[in-house]
Design a protein around this motif. Structure first.
Motif, PDB file in Angstrom:
ATOM      1  N   ASP A 165      -3.536 -48.917-106.091  1.00 32.78           N
ATOM      2  CA  ASP A 165      -4.595 -48.049-105.596  1.00 32.78           C
ATOM      3  C   ASP A 165      -5.956 -48.727-105.617  1.00 32.78           C
ATOM      4  OD1 ASP A 165      -2.936 -45.806-105.091  1.00 32.78           O
ATOM      5  OD2 ASP A 165      -2.890 -45.391-107.225  1.00 32.78           O
ATOM      6  N   VAL A 166      -6.265 -49.420-106.724  1.00 32.75           N
ATOM      7  CA  VAL A 166      -7.579 -50.056-106.796  1.00 32.75           C
ATOM      8  C   VAL A 166      -7.667 -51.215-105.809  1.00 32.75           C
ATOM      9  CG1 VAL A 166      -7.120 -51.743-108.645  1.00 32.75           C
ATOM     10  CG2 VAL A 166      -9.402 -50.772-108.400  1.00 32.75           C
ATOM     11  N   SER A 167      -6.576 -51.925-105.576  1.00 33.78           N
ATOM     12  CA  SER A 167      -6.572 -52.984-104.568  1.00 33.78           C
ATOM     13  C   SER A 167      -6.847 -52.403-103.188  1.00 33.78           C
ATOM     14  CB  SER A 167      -5.224 -53.718-104.560  1.00 33.78           C
ATOM     15  OG  SER A 167      -5.007 -54.412-105.771  1.00 33.78           O
ATOM     16  N   ALA A 168      -6.164 -51.315-102.874  1.00 34.86           N
ATOM     17  CA  ALA A 168      -6.344 -50.695-101.560  1.00 34.86           C
ATOM     18  C   ALA A 168      -7.760 -50.171-101.377  1.00 34.86           C
ATOM     19  CB  ALA A 168      -5.345 -49.559-101.392  1.00 34.86           C
ATOM     20  N   ALA A 169      -8.312 -49.554-102.436  1.00 33.14           N
ATOM     21  CA  ALA A 169      -9.670 -49.019-102.342  1.00 33.14           C
ATOM     22  C   ALA A 169     -10.679 -50.128-102.099  1.00 33.14           C
ATOM     23  CB  ALA A 169     -10.015 -48.279-103.629  1.00 33.14           C
ATOM     24  N   LEU A 170     -10.528 -51.215-102.809  1.00 31.85           N
ATOM     25  CA  LEU A 170     -11.451 -52.329-102.656  1.00 31.85           C
ATOM     26  C   LEU A 170     -11.340 -52.948-101.267  1.00 31.85           C
ATOM     27  CD1 LEU A 170     -13.512 -54.254-103.837  1.00 31.85           C
ATOM     28  CD2 LEU A 170     -11.635 -55.535-104.879  1.00 31.85           C
ATOM     29  N   ASN A 194     -10.789 -48.264-113.080  1.00 32.95           N
ATOM     30  CA  ASN A 194     -10.007 -47.830-111.925  1.00 32.95           C
ATOM     31  C   ASN A 194     -10.369 -46.377-111.597  1.00 32.95           C
ATOM     32  OD1 ASN A 194      -8.698 -50.265-111.679  1.00 32.95           O
ATOM     33  ND2 ASN A 194      -6.790 -49.566-112.609  1.00 32.95           N
ATOM     34  N   ALA A 195      -9.828 -45.881-110.517  1.00 31.27           N
ATOM     35  CA  ALA A 195     -10.037 -44.478-110.139  1.00 31.27           C
ATOM     36  C   ALA A 195      -8.714 -43.881-109.695  1.00 31.27           C
ATOM     37  CB  ALA A 195     -11.071 -44.383-109.015  1.00 31.27           C
ATOM     38  N   PRO A 196      -8.582 -42.562-109.763  1.00 29.43           N
ATOM     39  CA  PRO A 196      -7.320 -41.927-109.361  1.00 29.43           C
ATOM     40  C   PRO A 196      -7.048 -42.064-107.870  1.00 29.43           C
ATOM     41  CG  PRO A 196      -8.682 -40.435-110.673  1.00 29.43           C
ATOM     42  CD  PRO A 196      -9.537 -41.593-110.313  1.00 29.43           C
ATOM     43  N   ASP A 197      -5.790 -41.946-107.520  1.00 33.38           N
ATOM     44  CA  ASP A 197      -5.364 -41.860-106.128  1.00 33.38           C
ATOM     45  C   ASP A 197      -6.117 -40.698-105.460  1.00 33.38           C
ATOM     46  OD1 ASP A 197      -3.879 -41.169-103.783  1.00 33.38           O
ATOM     47  OD2 ASP A 197      -2.079 -42.092-104.631  1.00 33.38           O
ATOM     48  N   PRO A 198      -6.720 -40.927-104.281  1.00 30.22           N
ATOM     49  CA  PRO A 198      -7.457 -39.845-103.621  1.00 30.22           C
ATOM     50  C   PRO A 198      -6.598 -38.636-103.253  1.00 30.22           C
ATOM     51  CG  PRO A 198      -7.250 -41.773-102.183  1.00 30.22           C
ATOM     52  CD  PRO A 198      -6.814 -42.194-103.545  1.00 30.22           C
TER      53      PRO A 198
END
Length: 504
Positions: free
Chosen positions: A40-45, A261-265
């Motif tokens: 998730d953090v990879s995708a967000a970045l 990190n942050a939660p899945d949206p």
């Protein structure tokens, strides 16, 4: 992001990713490979960089079986077309037959994971980096631990992110047998023992992948600020001494950071399609009442929307997650709050699942406690239904349930450690601040104290509770999101690109 350069090219190297922008390739949205928060953090970045117009590239193993499973049946025949399209985009798939038939990101076998890691890194080092020619490389976890050493040899700034304290080891002879010319950059690898001679080290001294990433990376980060400090100060016995020393070196050199990190949206009660009734901060009272009644009926609990409901969302692992603390006090909790109809729901796998099922069966708590296998839809529904989230972890590199709970208006009852420390503060209704209930000492008595504090809050007036939960939900949705996480990584990238590099 420029760091003094015009649109620098960033290569993100990750074994996991989700939610790629569809403009990055014809079928980018189907290239999902996830085992945990790293995806998730990879995708967000990646999305944040891409949406800002940055020249961002992604290196990912070609998990052919996983990707094909993600395609809708009518699209599976298009996979050959996908294979022809991706190499011309910013997605760079590392190809090796070792990835093709995996149905998950990591293997259950140590030696198989070493093989996966070396195959991935071989393709990144030999093919992807020369093709992309990045200005900055961002590597993630042990699967990419050799690449910072190669980046240092090339003089390319490299950020290494530690998501989990896990590593594999292999000699240079084994590494070279898998097609990586370690002789080119062996001086930047981290060996289990001091190695002053390539010929001697090649056959006899193992290389630690995770520690090599820390040792060679120009900058390093963990997935919460507090966990980094805990490692540096020696709080955790499971962190190897040599890894800790390398992190200490980076920390005091000003080259180590903690970025949450942050939660899945997908965890958002306003848009969550898994909920019987969606809601937001303004409508949370009715929304949570409706969802609680649904969960109680579904799980055979006593149906009472006024009953306080505690939710356990983490795997039932006594090493990290603290489930043995709850096992010691669960009988007395249910008994002491029997008149208040206190209820608990576990949606989690793990070795302590049987312990809790035995307790429920022995004491006849079936209408008060439900112990369920992990189920994604039920997890979402229980965040919405519950009043409190239980998370008495002994340590937490980051943690996500303590952030997800407040988004849904479920207040965390948590041990004050790691990423929990960075995200949860004690609720104070008089000062109108805080978002949970923390305990400092890792024992059953302290957990019981924290539950009692939560129950004291639950007895407050409806208006008082509604005001506080409304505030907590609004603060959580603003604070715990991937945009904030991505901004911190982008700021670090800029700092790295401005910083002069030591010569190769």
């Amino acid at each position: 992001m420029n760091g003094g350069r015009k649109n620098p090219r960033v290569l993100i190297v990750t074994p996991e990713v989700t939610y790629l922008p569809d403009r990055m390739g014809s079928y980018a949205q189907y290239l999902t490979a996830k085992a945990g928060g790293l995806a998730d953090v990879s995708a967000a970045l990646i999305s944040a960089l891409f949406n800002q117009g940055a020249d961002v590239h992604v290196a990912l193993p070609d998990y052919r079986a996983i990707f094909k499973d993600r395609l809708a049946p009518f699209l599976q025949k298009e996979y050959r077309k996908l294979r022809q399209t991706v190499p011309d985009s910013r997605l760079h798939l590392a190809e090796d037959r070792v990835f093709y038939y995996l149905n998950r990101v990591y293997s259950a076998y140590y030696l198989e994971n070493t093989k996966l890691s070396l195959a991935f890194q071989r393709e990144v080092i030999n093919n992807i980096i020369p093709r992309v020619q990045p200005d900055l490389i961002h590597c993630n976890d042990w699967m990419t631990g050799l690449i910072p050493s190669y980046a240092r040899k090339l003089g390319i700034p490299c950020l290494f992110t530690i998501h989990n304290i896990h590593s594999v080891k292999a000699t240079m002879a084994h590494i070279e047998d898998r097609g990586i010319d370690a002789a080119e950059f062996w001086q930047h690898l981290f060996f289990e023992q001091y190695a002053d001679c390539y010929e001697y080290a090649r056959e006899s001294i193992p290389v630690d992948f995770l520690t090599s990433g820390v040792f060679a990376g120009h900058f390093v980060n963990t997935v919460s600020p507090r966990f980094l400090v805990e490692i540096v100060e020696g709080y955790h016995h499971f962190v190897p001494d040599k890894l800790r020393q390398e992190l200490i070196n980076k920390y005091y050199a000003g080259c180590a950071y903690g970025i949450l990190n942050a939660p899945d949206p997908a965890f958002n009660p306003r848009t969550d399609s898994k909920l019987p009734l969606q809601y937001d901060a303004a409508s949370h009272v009715e929304g949570k009442r409706f969802n609680k009644r649904h969960v109680q009926q579904q799980l055979g609990l006593l149906v009472d929307p006024k009953a306080p409901l505690l939710f356990w969302p983490s795997r039932l692992d006594p090493v990290q997650k603290g489930c043995q603390l709850l096992a010691d006090i669960i009988y007395h909790l249910i008994s002491d709050y029997w008149q208040q109809r206190l209820q608990m729901v576990f949606v989690a796998d793990g070795e302590y699942q049987r312990v809790f099922r035995d307790i429920v069966h022995f004491h006849g708590f079936q209408e008060r406690v439900a112990v369920c296998d992990f189920n994604n839809a039920l997890e979402h529904q229980c965040y919405a239904a519950s009043d409190f989230v239980l998370m008495p972890s002994s340590f937490e590199p980051c943690g996500l349930p303590q952030m997800i709970g407040p988004i849904y208006g479920s207040l965390p009852i948590v041990h004050d450690t790691g990423g929990i420390h960075d995200t949860i503060t004690d609720l104070n209704t008089r000062k109108n601040r805080g978002n949970g209930f923390l305990f400092k000492y890792y024992n059953p008595e302290s957990l019981r104290w924290a539950v009692d504090q939560a129950m004291r809050f639950y007895k407050r007036s409806v208006d008082t509770k509604a005001k506080q939960i409304h505030r907590v939900m609004e603060e959580a949705i603003t604070s715990y999101n991937h945009a904030n996480t991505a901004k911190q990584y982008i700021d670090l990238y800029e700092k790295m690109l401005r910083r002069p590099l030591i010569s190769k």
